[in-house]
Design a protein around this motif. Sequence first.
Motif, PDB file in Angstrom:
ATOM      1  N   THR A 282      -8.451   1.106   6.681  1.00 16.00           N
ATOM      2  CA  THR A 282      -7.437   0.102   7.006  1.00 16.00           C
ATOM      3  C   THR A 282      -6.133   0.572   6.399  1.00 16.00           C
ATOM      4  O   THR A 282      -5.980   0.626   5.180  1.00 16.00           O
ATOM      5  CB  THR A 282      -7.814  -1.276   6.441  1.00 16.00           C
ATOM      6  OG1 THR A 282      -9.017  -1.708   7.058  1.00 16.00           O
ATOM      7  CG2 THR A 282      -6.726  -2.291   6.738  1.00 16.00           C
ATOM      8  N   PHE A 284      -1.915   0.231   6.361  1.00 14.69           N
ATOM      9  CA  PHE A 284      -0.772  -0.623   6.715  1.00 14.69           C
ATOM     10  C   PHE A 284       0.474   0.237   6.775  1.00 14.69           C
ATOM     11  O   PHE A 284       0.620   1.182   6.012  1.00 14.69           O
ATOM     12  CB  PHE A 284      -0.582  -1.732   5.678  1.00 14.69           C
ATOM     13  CG  PHE A 284      -1.725  -2.703   5.633  1.00 14.69           C
ATOM     14  CD1 PHE A 284      -1.917  -3.600   6.662  1.00 14.69           C
ATOM     15  CD2 PHE A 284      -2.613  -2.704   4.564  1.00 14.69           C
ATOM     16  CE1 PHE A 284      -2.968  -4.495   6.632  1.00 14.69           C
ATOM     17  CE2 PHE A 284      -3.670  -3.595   4.525  1.00 14.69           C
ATOM     18  CZ  PHE A 284      -3.846  -4.487   5.565  1.00 14.69           C
ATOM     19  N   SER A 330     -10.115  -6.306  -1.738  1.00 15.29           N
ATOM     20  CA  SER A 330      -9.968  -7.501  -0.905  1.00 15.29           C
ATOM     21  C   SER A 330      -9.803  -7.128   0.556  1.00 15.29           C
ATOM     22  O   SER A 330     -10.398  -7.749   1.446  1.00 15.29           O
ATOM     23  CB  SER A 330      -8.725  -8.296  -1.334  1.00 15.29           C
ATOM     24  OG  SER A 330      -9.062  -9.203  -2.315  1.00 15.29           O
ATOM     25  N   THR A 331      -8.991  -6.111   0.809  1.00 14.92           N
ATOM     26  CA  THR A 331      -8.762  -5.684   2.186  1.00 14.92           C
ATOM     27  C   THR A 331     -10.072  -5.264   2.829  1.00 14.92           C
ATOM     28  O   THR A 331     -10.325  -5.553   4.007  1.00 14.92           O
ATOM     29  CB  THR A 331      -7.760  -4.518   2.209  1.00 14.92           C
ATOM     30  OG1 THR A 331      -6.639  -4.863   1.419  1.00 14.92           O
ATOM     31  CG2 THR A 331      -7.328  -4.216   3.619  1.00 14.92           C
ATOM     32  N   ARG A 334     -11.864  -8.338   3.892  1.00 16.25           N
ATOM     33  CA  ARG A 334     -11.215  -8.961   5.033  1.00 16.25           C
ATOM     34  C   ARG A 334     -11.432  -8.164   6.309  1.00 16.25           C
ATOM     35  O   ARG A 334     -11.613  -8.735   7.384  1.00 16.25           O
ATOM     36  CB  ARG A 334      -9.712  -9.100   4.749  1.00 16.25           C
ATOM     37  CG  ARG A 334      -9.410 -10.352   3.951  1.00 16.25           C
ATOM     38  CD  ARG A 334      -8.103 -10.259   3.198  1.00 16.25           C
ATOM     39  NE  ARG A 334      -8.246 -11.015   1.960  1.00 16.25           N
ATOM     40  CZ  ARG A 334      -7.664 -12.185   1.731  1.00 16.25           C
ATOM     41  NH1 ARG A 334      -6.866 -12.700   2.617  1.00 16.25           N
ATOM     42  NH2 ARG A 334      -7.876 -12.832   0.618  1.00 16.25           N
ATOM     43  N   ALA A 335     -11.386  -6.851   6.184  1.00 17.99           N
ATOM     44  CA  ALA A 335     -11.580  -6.013   7.374  1.00 17.99           C
ATOM     45  C   ALA A 335     -12.968  -6.234   7.960  1.00 17.99           C
ATOM     46  O   ALA A 335     -13.145  -6.301   9.180  1.00 17.99           O
ATOM     47  CB  ALA A 335     -11.372  -4.543   7.019  1.00 17.99           C
ATOM     48  N   LEU A 339     -10.441 -10.037   9.462  1.00 17.55           N
ATOM     49  CA  LEU A 339      -9.205 -10.693   9.036  1.00 17.55           C
ATOM     50  C   LEU A 339      -8.135  -9.670   8.694  1.00 17.55           C
ATOM     51  O   LEU A 339      -6.987 -10.009   8.481  1.00 17.55           O
ATOM     52  CB  LEU A 339      -9.460 -11.584   7.815  1.00 17.55           C
ATOM     53  CG  LEU A 339     -10.425 -12.753   8.031  1.00 17.55           C
ATOM     54  CD1 LEU A 339     -10.703 -13.470   6.721  1.00 17.55           C
ATOM     55  CD2 LEU A 339      -9.861 -13.728   9.040  1.00 17.55           C
ATOM     56  N   ALA A 340      -8.538  -8.400   8.607  1.00 17.44           N
ATOM     57  CA  ALA A 340      -7.566  -7.330   8.394  1.00 17.44           C
ATOM     58  C   ALA A 340      -7.842  -6.278   9.456  1.00 17.44           C
ATOM     59  O   ALA A 340      -8.976  -6.146   9.917  1.00 17.44           O
ATOM     60  CB  ALA A 340      -7.713  -6.742   6.991  1.00 17.44           C
ATOM     61  N   PRO A 341      -6.817  -5.557   9.889  1.00 14.83           N
ATOM     62  CA  PRO A 341      -7.012  -4.591  10.974  1.00 14.83           C
ATOM     63  C   PRO A 341      -7.894  -3.413  10.545  1.00 14.83           C
ATOM     64  O   PRO A 341      -7.967  -3.075   9.367  1.00 14.83           O
ATOM     65  CB  PRO A 341      -5.588  -4.114  11.277  1.00 14.83           C
ATOM     66  CG  PRO A 341      -4.823  -4.369  10.019  1.00 14.83           C
ATOM     67  CD  PRO A 341      -5.429  -5.584   9.415  1.00 14.83           C
TER      68      PRO A 341
ATOM     69  N   LYS B 193       0.398 -16.970   6.015  1.00 12.24           N
ATOM     70  CA  LYS B 193      -0.171 -16.088   5.002  1.00 12.24           C
ATOM     71  C   LYS B 193      -1.054 -16.847   4.027  1.00 12.24           C
ATOM     72  O   LYS B 193      -1.709 -16.248   3.190  1.00 12.24           O
ATOM     73  CB  LYS B 193       0.961 -15.401   4.237  1.00 12.24           C
ATOM     74  CG  LYS B 193       1.749 -14.444   5.089  1.00 12.24           C
ATOM     75  CD  LYS B 193       2.741 -13.652   4.233  1.00 12.24           C
ATOM     76  CE  LYS B 193       3.822 -13.039   5.099  1.00 12.24           C
ATOM     77  NZ  LYS B 193       5.153 -13.574   4.806  1.00 12.24           N
ATOM     78  N   GLU B 195      -4.084 -18.906   2.374  1.00 11.19           N
ATOM     79  CA  GLU B 195      -5.516 -18.661   2.539  1.00 11.19           C
ATOM     80  C   GLU B 195      -6.191 -19.690   3.429  1.00 11.19           C
ATOM     81  O   GLU B 195      -7.170 -19.389   4.086  1.00 11.19           O
ATOM     82  CB  GLU B 195      -6.188 -18.621   1.164  1.00 11.19           C
ATOM     83  CG  GLU B 195      -5.991 -17.281   0.464  1.00 11.19           C
ATOM     84  CD  GLU B 195      -6.761 -17.183  -0.829  1.00 11.19           C
ATOM     85  OE1 GLU B 195      -7.268 -18.218  -1.296  1.00 11.19           O
ATOM     86  OE2 GLU B 195      -6.850 -16.076  -1.373  1.00 11.19           O
ATOM     87  N   GLU B 198      -6.127 -18.531   6.897  1.00 14.21           N
ATOM     88  CA  GLU B 198      -7.074 -17.432   7.032  1.00 14.21           C
ATOM     89  C   GLU B 198      -8.501 -17.991   7.073  1.00 14.21           C
ATOM     90  O   GLU B 198      -9.342 -17.529   7.833  1.00 14.21           O
ATOM     91  CB  GLU B 198      -6.901 -16.475   5.852  1.00 14.21           C
ATOM     92  CG  GLU B 198      -7.059 -15.034   6.260  1.00 14.21           C
ATOM     93  CD  GLU B 198      -6.700 -14.084   5.138  1.00 14.21           C
ATOM     94  OE1 GLU B 198      -6.397 -14.540   4.025  1.00 14.21           O
ATOM     95  OE2 GLU B 198      -6.730 -12.876   5.390  1.00 14.21           O
TER      96      GLU B 198
END
Lengths: 545, 305, 310
Positions: A282, A284, A330-331, A334-335, A339-341, B193, B195, B198
């Motif tokens: 991921t 950015f 965290s990323t 989320r990925a 929730l993250a690309p 942004k 939470e 999200e």
Amino acid sequence: MALLDVSNLKVHFHTRNGVTRAVDDVSFSLDAGETLGIVGESGSGKSVTCYSLLGLIPMPPGKIESGTALFNGEDLLNCGEKRLAQIRGDDIAVIFQDPMTCLNPYLTIGEQLIEPLTYHRNIDRKAAKERAVEMLREVGIKAPERRYDSYPHELSGGMRQRVMIAMALIAEPKLLICDEPTTALDVTIQAQILKLIRELQQRHGVAVIFVTHDLAVVSQVADRVLVMNQGKVVETGNTRQLFANPQRAYTRKLIAAIPTGSKAQPRVQDEAPLLAVEHLKTWFRDYSVGYFSARRHPEVGHIKAVDDISLHINRHEILGIVGESGSGKSTLGRAILGLAPVTGGQINYRGERIDQLGNRQRKPLRQQMQMIFQDPYASLNPRMTIFETLAEPLLVHGLATRKTVTAQVLALMDDVGLARNYIRKYPHEFSGGQRQRIAVGRAIATKPEFIVADEPVSALDVTIQAQILDLILDLVDKHNLTMMFISHDLSVVRYIADRVLVMHHGKVIEEGKTESLWTAPAEDYTRQLLAAIPRFEVDAPAHNL
Amino acid sequence: MAMTESPLDTSNIDQEQLLASAEKGTSLWADAWVRLRKNRLALVGLAILVFLTVVSILTPWIAPYGYEVQDLALGASAPSREHWFGTDIFGRDLLTRVMYGGRMSLAVGFVATGVALVIGVLWGTVAGYAGGRVDAVMMRIVDILYALPFMIFIILLMVVFGRNILLLFLAIGAVEWLTMARIVRSQVQSLRKQEFIEAAYSLGLSRWRIIHRHLIPNTLGPVIVYTTLTIPSVMLLEAFLSFLGLGVQPPASSWGLLINNGVETMEEYPWLLIFPGLALSITLFSLNFLGDGLRDALDPRASKD
Amino acid sequence: MFKFTLSRILQAIPVMLVVVTVTFFLVRLAPGGPFDAEKAVPPEVLRALEANYNLDLPVWQQFTHYIGDLLQGDFGPSFRYPGRSVNELIAAGLPASAELGFYALLVAIVIGILAGIISSLRPNTAQDYIPMSAAMIGICMPSFLLGPVLVLIFGIWLEWVPVSGWGDIPGDKILPALTMGSAYAAYIARLSRGGMLEVLSQDYIRTARAKGLPERVVIFKHALRGGIVPVIAYLGPAFAGLLTGSFVVETIFQIPGLGRFFVQAAFNRDYTMIMGSTIFFALLIIVFNLLSDIVAVWINPRLRHQTQGG
């Protein structure tokens, strides 16, 4: 004579909702050169005690009801604001918790550093600058002449806290108040800052009041300790003796809440991986690099939050992800949940690839994969009641009908230990721990298989943290959950995870069963991390626990 | 982990009511109303506005005189039993003219602000939520419109297309939505942004549900405050146009026009300035108090006493 | 910083183009022409007049001609004031309007920021309510009401200052500046109160107090910079507004400024004057927005850093 002698201090806050006794009859004293630790959870009055000595609490609503605080024989509470301002920053200095917000972003480091000298000592700017540069060097800042003209945002958190320390010590105070000075820092930085404070204290012979919620930290720095709860002193004494032999139930509870050791027994696991991540990336866009050069050189033009990570999580396993801030942990979580690309690589769930699914195709998956967020203050919609928050996932996924939803929500509240009569309340009416229970309830509402828990306890007090950790372990058992548990706190991860993955700069440094990683870390970075954890040190084994 | 405080006590919860209120999504407004009722200033403001609105609607039937009935023999007379607010230099009853003026001013205020509100909130929400290129294009358009000198633009419109009241509403609304769109967009951007948005996303909620259940309710505070600031500024804009002779034309009236006329004779006949001025001021202050009260009432975090 | 400024200037070009195009065609959409009012003009004279002003050409050719002149900084001749160019008219009115705007802005900034600071120091007390209620009145009071009221009180009853004129009698600039500045002062007071309240609750203000700095240093050195950030963003549009909105004040106090030219131009369908004023004001708005953005960046080191990269 003691340097500081506080007796019968009472500070009340008068709000429209009544009177809060923030500090209720607190007495203590401190000798020159001594370090006193004040320990307590949030709301215990430990910070208010210190700030009220210096006239730094907002008045109104705060009011000092009674008490004396003799500093060198002079009563701080009755000497008037003018005299108090002379003492502040000159004889008594303060280091605050969050170095990111405690330095003025509009002024240079140097400008802020020399203020105690120019205002208290009438030293001209040139001489003050020389002294400031010297002080910056002493707190371990490289190229201090250049840093003198920097702005706070150009420095890292650890550096800023060094600047705060330099600013506090520049006028050679007799007393230094440290309010959670390392709480906002990564564990390796925390170790450095603690060491620095200890060294400087010995060199300058300054007395220190060290306010913290962290018993391990206080056991390392304080000669004597004061345990506070709800505005009152619970007990006080020599640090090591007190912790070895606590007299009061509250102190024992605090000590018991420190996560120690590993899980009682690893859970029986299926060897079949529920989730498999391969070469996940991921990236950015780094907006400090121009658009075209970023396209030509993607290596330079992107921040690699997650950079080529492969992992798997077995069914019914708790995988801990450990790393410092900015490590990408965290990323990664989320990925996995979309929730993250995802820039590259693939994610397989139950053997099926999920990283390319669109929003609509992912919906059935979202029922099975849930997330618990770090900040229970931000992760709940402030305008929705508990009922609405918990009912929403049930209704959206068709798991409840209008007839059954109330009963189901009540059952969920039972599950996470929330009293049923709270059902109509809004998030702001709850404490942090209760809010996190709501958030946990929302995550398990759809009966998911897999949960990503992103620092679910790091915003909580230590006793609440222990309760939430136990709740999570209970629920994992009860509902046969598989979990990815992300945390910066190694002790917490050791307590909860079956297997651990150490991350640094977006890459996996090391991976292994929790206990073997702890006892025999293979990589340098892991060893550094483990060494930096402050040990809770006591004189004799605490046999009465 | 023992549950310490979980009595199996559901007796005090009316499940049906709970279900109904939660499901219809009305609980936010119902709760807001409960809180608003405790704010005395806001209630007074609301009562005054309701009163003025009702009077405005009923004016043609309840006004004591016709708005263009002149009594040249009487001329300007001070307030009396026959003419509560006095009469103007043509002997027209001022109370009647203030009532008709309020009709016009309130209509301009509410309609133009309504136009601005609808366009602004939609534009801002879409731009803020979509982000990226859509956002960039939409906000560039706002920038372009911002650079048009609107005072001249409106004067031009009025001169070019004649004194059409409907056009006046639309033109003013078209000016005022820009700031609204900016406010809503920045709100939505910062909310996006958070939470809890999200979390809503990870629960698998639809975009529309996220927008109308999670985003819009949380932008209401600033939107309401800005709305209550927009209504006065629209009314003043109309007054300014009347000053130029581009707004409402005599013998019709608006508060702006009445104040403007009153200014000319304020030394000799002060009541001609005082009464329309009072009407405008009371309306604006009521709006302000109601706006602040609504903002607080719509935020469950505000203190509950 | 240079890159930032350059990119903003480049962005302004399409904006200006849209402004020019929209006004150009809007003006010509209107029923009636600039020479309608002059009765009984013989057709051949009218034709000569129109030819003189290029009005006989197809609209798109008029447009290209106009753009061509515009690029050379020429707004063309006025349709209504024969023999005078729009440039001359603007140049004649600008000094008075700019001076008035400057004084009004000064009034607005000084009174507004001071009132904002005073309110923010003791929120929700009389020290807060009194200035803020005054601000509310200031916002609500239209200038065509405030101006005459000020004249009545200070000019006629108290006889402290002259009631009208511009630069003839000492002190005749005070009332116009107050009249124009007060609404802006009120907005600035509200903005700076909000900004100061926000900043005063920041941790770094506590740090400053913990250093034992005198309260005036805490407020003016540590808090004010952050507190006026919202004010600065507002100043750009405010100054442009002070210039465009000056019509009322110029009329009341008989000041030979720009505002009156522009309003009359719209009434008279003086095509070139309308165009000229619109473009001139759009340019002012863009320039002052850019200036306030630059000041905002300059005052905030964090933004300064970001804009250096580009």
